[in-house]
Motif scaffolding. Structure first.
Motif: not given
Ligand code: SAM
Length: 254
Positions: A161-168
């Motif tokens: 989640k901490a590595s997830a850009g928008d729309d991931s």
């Protein structure tokens, strides 16, 4: 076993992809057959293939495969401008690396990221490998989470989640039992019926609600099955195949 069986399943590929990649990666592997598992694996393979091709069609430039094992999708679904990251334990990865080298994928092969999900910071490892946390990623957890303790799952998914850009998007197979069953007893029962129940035990089997709670605690919300275009909510034997999206504002500011 999964990879060898997957090599026999009819599947699609991208225009620049390698339809023979799975068979080539499994070259020389001698494994006992598991024909009873095949229908479930076909369904599971279609789900994860569709997750990857949907991401490519939507223009995602990063596909991250956790517990990749001998997954061939980085080669089968090779696409210009798309980077694949494969995260797995170092021992598994060194054998995969040798097999990839033999196929000589050049610059188009996956980025191999060694990590142990029980102890390592996967967000930091991905960043070191060149993953961009501000861009959309598809995160793939196929046949993985059942092998991890619940607290490891929460730690891993929170790092994703901490590595997830928008729309991931997260695509995962989750081992489920019916409501009202004791989860510890379900795990013991399932391991008792498996060839590798002692050496590679399954650790997390939950009700659907239990999995949804675990994902929510890590910042992910399971998508409604009708939410196009991602495939989600499908069943494959005792696996629940889901896609999930990051929960905005999770975790709340300290
Ligand atoms: C059953 S295999 C699934 C492989 C692949 N996703 C597939 O479906 O073909 C589980 C994978 O998870 C990896 N794995 C298990 N525990 C792990 C851990 N603690 N840290 C990193 N990888 C782990 C194993 O090395 C293995 O490659």
């Amino acid at each position: 076993v999964v990879a060898v069986m997957r090599a026999g399943i009819e599947r699609g590929t991208t225009p620049g992809g390698d339809p023979g990649a799975q068979a080539a990666l499994c070259r020389d592997m001698a494994v006992p057959p598991a024909p009873a598992f095949l229908p479930q694996l076909v369904e599971r393979t279609r789900f994860f293939d569709a997750s990857v091709t949907t991401a490519l069609a939507l223009g995602f430039a990063q596909i991250v495969i956790l517990g990749a094992g001998y997954d061939d999708r980085a080669l089968r679904f090779r696409s210009p401008g798309v980077r694949y990251f494969e995260v797995d334990q170092p021992a598994t990865q060194s054998d995969k690396a040798a097999r990839l080298d033999a196929l000589d994928p050049g610059d188009t092969g996956p980025e191999l990221v060694p990590a142990d999900f029980r102890t390592d910071d996967v967000a930091a490892a991905l960043a070191r490998a060149g993953h961009d946390r501000w861009k959309a990623s598809l995160f793939v957890c196929e046949g993985l989470l059942v092998y991890l303790e619940a607290e490891t799952i929460v730690m891993l998914l929170a790092q994703l989640k901490a590595s997830a850009g928008d729309d991931s998007v997260l695509a995962a197979s989750l081992a489920v039992h019916p409501d009202g069953v004791d989860s510890a007893r379900a795990v013991a029962w399932a391991n008792g019926r498996r060839r590798s129940g002692q050496t590679e035990p399954w650790r997390t089997i939950l009700s659907r609600a239990g999995h949804a709670e675990l994902l929510a605690a890590s910042g992910w919300s399971i998508r409604d099955g009708s939410a196009a275009p991602w495939p989600t909510g499908r069943e494959a034997g005792s696996s629940w195949l889901v896609t999930a999206e990051p929960i905005a504002g999770h975790p709340p500011p300290a």
